[in-house]
Design an enzyme around this catalytic site. Structure first.
Site, PDB file in Angstrom:
ATOM      1  N   LYS A   1      -7.521   1.259  -2.512  1.00  0.00           N
ATOM      2  CA  LYS A   1      -7.088   1.081  -1.248  1.00  0.00           C
ATOM      3  C   LYS A   1      -7.184   2.312  -0.205  1.00  0.00           C
ATOM      4  O   LYS A   1      -7.730   1.925   0.883  1.00  0.00           O
ATOM      5  CB  LYS A   1      -5.631   0.280  -1.285  1.00  0.00           C
TER       6      LYS A   1
ATOM      7  N   THR B   1       0.813  -1.108   0.034  1.00  0.00           N
ATOM      8  CA  THR B   1       0.062  -0.021  -0.090  1.00  0.00           C
ATOM      9  C   THR B   1       1.042   1.045   0.054  1.00  0.00           C
ATOM     10  O   THR B   1       1.511   1.441   1.057  1.00  0.00           O
ATOM     11  CB  THR B   1      -1.052  -0.032   1.273  1.00  0.00           C
TER      12      THR B   1
ATOM     13  N   LYS C   1      -0.034   5.164   9.076  1.00  0.00           N
ATOM     14  CA  LYS C   1       0.708   5.023   7.853  1.00  0.00           C
ATOM     15  C   LYS C   1      -0.543   5.081   6.706  1.00  0.00           C
ATOM     16  O   LYS C   1      -0.216   6.076   6.000  1.00  0.00           O
ATOM     17  CB  LYS C   1       1.196   3.829   7.660  1.00  0.00           C
TER      18      LYS C   1
END
Lengths: 300, 300
Positions: free
Chosen positions: A176, A101, A244
């Site tokens: 995502k 990601t 994150k």
């Protein structure tokens, strides 16, 4: 039609997600070459029959399809474009699938560099966590050219249960981030609702059931809510990783000219947990009363 | 066992929710006495066979069970405890069921006053909106003594599909606030995720489907998300009412010593919509790109 020979796959990044994913490919009969920055992590794969390479370039040299599953944008750039990176070993006509990601912009930059060498790229980030990686039941959001997606589909289907082609390169990452904005924002709402329930003397187990049947129902309420009810803060998806992802989403939103105040607040909530020493707990720690009210040092 | 005679019900507050609820009771065969501050609202009920009273006290004098469905804490206090209020007409052994969404503390204060007259009280706020009120399919969250809940259950079952006894008087309201914290917070997350999807060039319809199958899935994503996708801001549940509920939740949270930063942000988002003139739109307007980014005056 059955595949007569399976292509050799290179797999870079054997962390909590990458290791079981690589094992699933091996078990499905794909010849596998692996690389991990910390070599010890390659042992289980080696024991199971994978070849171990000593650099990303060596992996690429031996593989037709190279999968990367590493921690962040910088790590993907290093293993693909850096010294002894994937790009130095790739053959024309091969494919790089980045399943990490990372920032959509970084994906697009790497894809452009690879295209100069006639190498295609897919961005294919996943959701479903370590359990999904172990069981080959990940949801995989794929960006890239349709023909390349079709070519790689059997591989993706070995790793995941739901494979969705969402657009051009970079769109997998955008999907995502969208998933994290909605999923983590929903969890934040569940966490505050259940903290309210507990503090007001309601039966949290009953509240999860009552709310779940109506317009407040969600996967997070039904699943993560149960962990909050049990005050079980052990990680599945860790706070530090969620932070994150949320920061990535905010950076991307800013570049799109979007003001996402709710997502900012959810990010702040994760930051506060990390500052309190709860970064390695599961994201359900958002629902921990003590931590939120006392801000005291945290113990799992 | 069949009920031989149905008790007379008093119904106070014939707004968008109260009117169809009262009609459902009438259709189910309950003798009904109604009151509304604005008398014109009583006409449809009168035409359907309800008696119309000229004050809450008169309603209470003729009814064994009095239901209130009004706008806020102040309105409930006035119709029950004020001049010519319900409390002046009630007979010993009767029951007041307040189905409005109000502050739990106000509920408890009114219940204490009624108890002095040997009148029981239930707080029974609802979710499911006007559609649920029309169809008798509301979810009803009930606080009060078990015996009183049992006595009123047939009435509540006429109005709703899912009736849950969640604790003592006031707990129905706490459950409703909990429901709003989770439901509206989830919607805020959905709204920001779909704004992100649209801005980044993703297909919003596809994103709702992909995210809905995983950990980001929710009732709000599947249902309200569709309205955002269609850019349809017509009200079901109105922004102004959501803001009222969120403010109630924050006040109650403060009294409980809770710091709900996510809920505060969601409340701010609704406040911003109201300031932009979008108070009468549906809550899905949280997902309106133009409004959020330009802050421009709003037209439905």
């Amino acid at each position: 039609m059955a595949e007569l020979t399976k292509p050799t796959i290179g797999f870079i990044g054997l962390g909590a997600m990458g290791q079981p994913m690589a094992l699933n490919l091996l078990r499905a009969g794909y010849p596998l070459v692996v690389y991990n920055r910390t070599p010890e992590r390659s042992k289980a794969l080696s024991a199971a029959g994978a070849q171990v390479a000593n650099s990303p370039a060596t992996v690429a040299h031996q593989a037709e399809i190279v999968i990367t599953m590493v921690s962040d944008s910088a790590a993907v750039e290093i293993v693909i474009l850096g010294d002894n990176g994937v790009i130095e070993g790739l053959q024309t006509g091969s494919v790089v699938i980045d399943m990490s990601t990372i920032a959509p912009k970084v994906t697009q930059k790497i894809a452009a560099k690879l295209a100069e060498r006639d190498v295609a790229m897919l961005d294919a980030p996943v959701s479903g966590g370590v359990a999904g990686a172990n069981g080959g039941s990940l949801s995989i959001m794929v960006g890239g050219e349709a023909a390349v997606v079709a070519r790689c589909l059997p591989i993706l289907q070995t790793l995941g249960q739901k494979i969705t082609h969402v657009g051009a390169v970079g769109m997998g990452q955008n999907t995502k981030l969208c998933n994290q904005i909605v999923g983590m924002g929903t969890l934040a709402a569940v966490a505050e609702g259940l903290r309210f329930a507990r503090a007001s003397g309601l039966d949290v187990t009953q509240i999860i059931e009552v709310l779940g049947a109506g317009a407040a129902g969600s996967w997070q309420l039904a699943n993560t809510g149960k962990l909050i009810d049990a005050q079980d803060w052990r990680p599945g998806f860790r706070v530090a990783l969620a932070l994150k992802d949320m920061r990535l989403a905010l950076t991307e939103a800013e570049q799109l000219g979007l003001d996402l105040t709710g997502t900012e607040t959810t990010t702040d909530m994760f930051e506060r947990l990390v500052r309190s020493g709860a970064g390695e707990l599961g994201v359900q720690a958002l629902g921990a009363q003590e931590l939120n009210e006392k801000g005291s040092p945290w113990t799992a």
